[in-house]
Design a protein around this motif. Structure first.
Motif, mmCIF file in Angstrom:
data_model
loop_
_atom_site.group_PDB
_atom_site.id
_atom_site.type_symbol
_atom_site.label_atom_id
_atom_site.label_comp_id
_atom_site.label_asym_id
_atom_site.label_seq_id
_atom_site.Cartn_x
_atom_site.Cartn_y
_atom_site.Cartn_z
ATOM 1 N N THR A 291 13.510 -21.884 53.735
ATOM 2 C CA THR A 291 12.927 -21.301 52.522
ATOM 3 C C THR A 291 11.464 -21.731 52.336
ATOM 4 O OG1 THR A 291 13.807 -23.174 51.253
ATOM 5 C CG2 THR A 291 15.145 -21.169 51.326
ATOM 6 N N SER A 292 10.842 -22.183 53.396
ATOM 7 C CA SER A 292 9.460 -22.657 53.322
ATOM 8 C C SER A 292 8.485 -21.493 53.103
ATOM 9 C CB SER A 292 9.088 -23.403 54.604
ATOM 10 O OG SER A 292 9.089 -22.508 55.706
ATOM 11 N N LYS A 293 7.248 -21.844 52.794
ATOM 12 C CA LYS A 293 6.224 -20.820 52.590
ATOM 13 C C LYS A 293 6.010 -19.988 53.841
ATOM 14 C CE LYS A 293 3.607 -23.387 49.090
ATOM 15 N NZ LYS A 293 2.292 -24.014 48.747
ATOM 16 N N GLU A 294 5.997 -20.661 54.988
ATOM 17 C CA GLU A 294 5.797 -19.939 56.251
ATOM 18 C C GLU A 294 6.925 -18.942 56.500
ATOM 19 O OE1 GLU A 294 5.747 -23.120 55.803
ATOM 20 O OE2 GLU A 294 3.881 -23.991 56.581
ATOM 21 N N THR A 295 8.163 -19.368 56.197
ATOM 22 C CA THR A 295 9.312 -18.483 56.400
ATOM 23 C C THR A 295 9.260 -17.308 55.432
ATOM 24 O OG1 THR A 295 10.679 -20.333 57.158
ATOM 25 C CG2 THR A 295 11.822 -18.359 56.424
ATOM 26 N N MET A 296 8.955 -17.581 54.158
ATOM 27 C CA MET A 296 8.882 -16.511 53.167
ATOM 28 C C MET A 296 7.775 -15.512 53.499
ATOM 29 S SD MET A 296 11.335 -16.983 51.011
ATOM 30 C CE MET A 296 12.295 -17.542 52.444
ATOM 31 N N LYS A 297 6.682 -16.030 54.035
ATOM 32 C CA LYS A 297 5.582 -15.145 54.422
ATOM 33 C C LYS A 297 6.019 -14.192 55.515
ATOM 34 C CE LYS A 297 0.811 -15.212 56.113
ATOM 35 N NZ LYS A 297 -0.327 -16.079 56.558
ATOM 36 N N TYR A 298 6.757 -14.721 56.493
ATOM 37 C CA TYR A 298 7.230 -13.851 57.572
ATOM 38 C C TYR A 298 8.227 -12.823 57.041
ATOM 39 C CZ TYR A 298 9.781 -12.122 61.577
ATOM 40 O OH TYR A 298 10.380 -11.299 62.490
ATOM 41 N N LEU A 299 9.148 -13.260 56.186
ATOM 42 C CA LEU A 299 10.151 -12.339 55.667
ATOM 43 C C LEU A 299 9.517 -11.216 54.849
ATOM 44 C CD1 LEU A 299 12.980 -14.809 54.548
ATOM 45 C CD2 LEU A 299 12.883 -13.416 56.620
ATOM 46 N N SER A 300 8.438 -11.535 54.138
ATOM 47 C CA SER A 300 7.758 -10.504 53.352
ATOM 48 C C SER A 300 7.100 -9.464 54.250
ATOM 49 C CB SER A 300 6.716 -11.146 52.431
ATOM 50 O OG SER A 300 5.694 -11.770 53.192
ATOM 51 N N SER A 301 6.801 -9.863 55.496
ATOM 52 C CA SER A 301 6.213 -8.906 56.432
ATOM 53 C C SER A 301 7.265 -7.988 57.052
ATOM 54 C CB SER A 301 5.464 -9.648 57.549
ATOM 55 O OG SER A 301 6.371 -10.329 58.398
ATOM 56 N N ARG A 302 8.540 -8.354 56.881
ATOM 57 C CA ARG A 302 9.644 -7.532 57.399
ATOM 58 C C ARG A 302 10.634 -7.270 56.270
ATOM 59 N NH1 ARG A 302 9.514 -4.617 61.241
ATOM 60 N NH2 ARG A 302 11.520 -5.121 62.204
ATOM 61 N N PRO A 303 10.207 -6.558 55.211
ATOM 62 C CA PRO A 303 11.058 -6.331 54.043
ATOM 63 C C PRO A 303 12.341 -5.590 54.411
ATOM 64 C CG PRO A 303 9.146 -4.876 54.001
ATOM 65 C CD PRO A 303 8.921 -5.841 55.113
ATOM 66 N N TRP A 304 13.427 -6.019 53.778
ATOM 67 C CA TRP A 304 14.760 -5.425 53.945
ATOM 68 C C TRP A 304 15.363 -5.641 55.342
ATOM 69 C CZ3 TRP A 304 16.053 -4.570 49.243
ATOM 70 C CH2 TRP A 304 15.114 -4.106 48.326
ATOM 71 N N ARG A 305 14.697 -6.385 56.197
ATOM 72 C CA ARG A 305 15.201 -6.598 57.548
ATOM 73 C C ARG A 305 16.240 -7.727 57.582
ATOM 74 N NH1 ARG A 305 16.362 -4.593 62.575
ATOM 75 N NH2 ARG A 305 15.349 -5.726 64.275
ATOM 76 N N PHE A 306 15.956 -8.824 56.857
ATOM 77 C CA PHE A 306 16.817 -10.000 56.928
ATOM 78 C C PHE A 306 17.487 -10.281 55.590
ATOM 79 C CE2 PHE A 306 13.724 -10.728 60.315
ATOM 80 C CZ PHE A 306 14.544 -11.102 61.375
ATOM 81 N N ASN A 307 18.702 -10.781 55.680
ATOM 82 C CA ASN A 307 19.440 -11.246 54.498
ATOM 83 C C ASN A 307 20.028 -12.613 54.834
ATOM 84 O OD1 ASN A 307 20.964 -11.423 52.080
ATOM 85 N ND2 ASN A 307 22.744 -10.563 53.135
ATOM 86 N N PHE A 308 19.596 -13.645 54.099
ATOM 87 C CA PHE A 308 20.078 -14.995 54.340
ATOM 88 C C PHE A 308 21.258 -15.294 53.415
ATOM 89 C CE2 PHE A 308 15.770 -16.870 55.919
ATOM 90 C CZ PHE A 308 15.830 -16.030 57.021
ATOM 91 N N VAL A 309 22.324 -15.829 53.992
ATOM 92 C CA VAL A 309 23.488 -16.293 53.220
ATOM 93 C C VAL A 309 23.610 -17.785 53.469
ATOM 94 C CG1 VAL A 309 25.985 -16.142 52.903
ATOM 95 C CG2 VAL A 309 24.656 -14.076 53.390
ATOM 96 N N PHE A 310 23.409 -18.583 52.407
ATOM 97 C CA PHE A 310 23.368 -20.034 52.562
ATOM 98 C C PHE A 310 24.741 -20.661 52.314
ATOM 99 C CE2 PHE A 310 18.982 -18.933 51.373
ATOM 100 C CZ PHE A 310 18.308 -19.501 52.445
ATOM 101 N N THR A 311 25.099 -21.607 53.161
ATOM 102 C CA THR A 311 26.315 -22.384 52.929
ATOM 103 C C THR A 311 26.070 -23.353 51.774
ATOM 104 O OG1 THR A 311 25.645 -24.077 54.536
ATOM 105 C CG2 THR A 311 27.006 -22.255 55.349
ATOM 106 N N PRO A 312 27.124 -23.785 51.090
ATOM 107 C CA PRO A 312 26.935 -24.786 50.027
ATOM 108 C C PRO A 312 26.362 -26.083 50.601
ATOM 109 C CG PRO A 312 29.112 -23.771 49.883
ATOM 110 C CD PRO A 312 28.522 -23.336 51.177
#
Length: 374
Positions: A291-312
């Motif tokens: 969930t870092s800034k670098e990761t969020m920046k990349y995900l914003s460049s590929r909208p709707w491509r990835f969906n993260f499901v986090f374990t507890p």
């Protein structure tokens, strides 16, 4: 010198023999009754004491005692314990409660530097601190151990547990299980959805350990690998891997570190792996790089491509990829020796390629029956 048997063999009537054979064939007989019935039957057949003890994997004394009892008191009496057998119980319920209560108290709370009890330390404390009326001044280590064992108390052992500290544990757990439910549905019924479902994690700090002296392989003199204790460290590598829950294919990336930079690099690898119109859902833990800034920046460049499901939090065991890492650690990485990090990387990738050639599809079963449609 050959010793001759002086006692006669047991003579059984047809009714006694049938009764004993019934005991040996019944699955509900007590073990000691079963063993004694076998001894009597074998003695009646003329077998010697040594032969009986060897075939029944017991000792000669037990065989002698059973035969003597059968000859002196009869077959039925020989199957049971004689009255008055054994030492009378001398430690009462209050004394036992004191012993158990003490064992359930930390030694450090009673003035000792120890964190957990040893049997000797616990016995010493009981001897010195039990009330006078309990008469435990001479209790033995073995007696204390038996009392605790019968009560299922093991104050010398530690078993770890994980406290649920994530306030959203149930919600996150349900989201992960819903992904596994979707995987099951797709496998059984197919799906028109353009979707990929992955389980991802990192295995950091894999050591590239090298031998200083060569291993010696097994031979006719030594049936095991001989390895010198000396070794050299060639550094460490991190394996980032995701397993496709539908196909069993593993998508790996081996790097020297596992920062946000490397995680984004793995996401780019996954992005190229699947067609552009696929929605990619990935189960992963709560590591900060996810969930870092670098990761969020990349995900914003590929909208709707990835969906993260986090374990507890502290529940990475819900992630199927952990099964693959465990298998890898117990097989390919177990005892591995390499001359460089490059060799370690190549061997890990080769192992994963072998898995991908014959992929293993993991199936999640825990709580699936409780899910809708389970």
């Amino acid at each position: 010198m050959v010793f001759k048997r002086t006692k006669p063999h047991i003579v059984l009537s047809s009714e006694q023999k049938a009764y004993l054979e019934k005991i040996t064939k019944s699955g509900k007989s007590e073990k000691r009754e079963y063993d004694r019935a076998r001894i009597i039957l074998m003695d009646a057949d003329g077998k010697g004491v040594n032969t009986i003890a060897r075939e029944l994997h017991t000792n000669r004394t037990k065989v002698y005692l059973t035969i003597d009892k059968a000859l002196s008191f009869g077959v039925e009496t020989a199957l049971k314990d004689l009255s008055g057998r054994g030492k009378k119980r001398t430690i009462g319920n209050e004394e036992r409660a004191f012993i158990i209560r003490t064992a359930c108290t930390k030694p450090s709370d009673l003035g000792y530097p120890h964190e957990i009890w040893t049997n000797r330390l616990l016995t010493k404390y009981i001897r010195e601190n039990a009330p006078e009326e309990y008469d435990l001044k001479s209790i033995s280590n073995g007696t204390v151990s038996k009392i605790l064992t019968r009560s299922n108390i093991r104050p010398h052992k530690i078993r770890y547990y994980m406290e649920k500290t994530d306030p959203e544990h149930e919600r996150k757990e349900a989201e992960v299980l819903h992904v596994y439910r979707e995987v099951k549905t797709i496998r059984e019924e197919g799906s028109g959805k353009l979707t990929a479902l992955l389980s991802y994690d990192e295995k950091p700090g894999i050591q590239a350990i090298g031998n200083i002296y060569p291993d010696k392989q097994p031979d006719e003199k030594h049936g095991y690998i001989s390895r010198n204790h000396d070794y050299k460290r060639n550094g460490t590598l991190s394996l980032m891997a995701g397993i496709d829950l539908i196909t069993g294919q593993i998508i790996p990336l081996v790097e020297e570190r596992h920062r946000s930079l490397e995680f984004v690099k793995w996401l780019e690898l996954v992005d190229r792996y699947y067609p552009d119109d696929y929605k990619i859902t990935i189960i992963m833990d709560n590591h900060s790089v996810h969930t870092s800034k670098e990761t969020m920046k990349y995900l914003s460049s590929r909208p709707w491509r990835f969906n993260f499901v986090f374990t507890p939090t502290h529940a990475s065991w819900l992630n199927i990829i952990e099964m693959f890492f465990s298998k890898m650690a117990r097989s390919m990485l177990r005892g591995i020796r390499v001359d460089s990090k490059d060799e370690l990387k190549n061997r890990m990738l080769e192992y994963i390629q072998e898995i991908n050639n014959e992929p293993v599809i993991f199936t999640w079963k825990w709580k699936m029956d409780e899910m809708p449609g389970g």
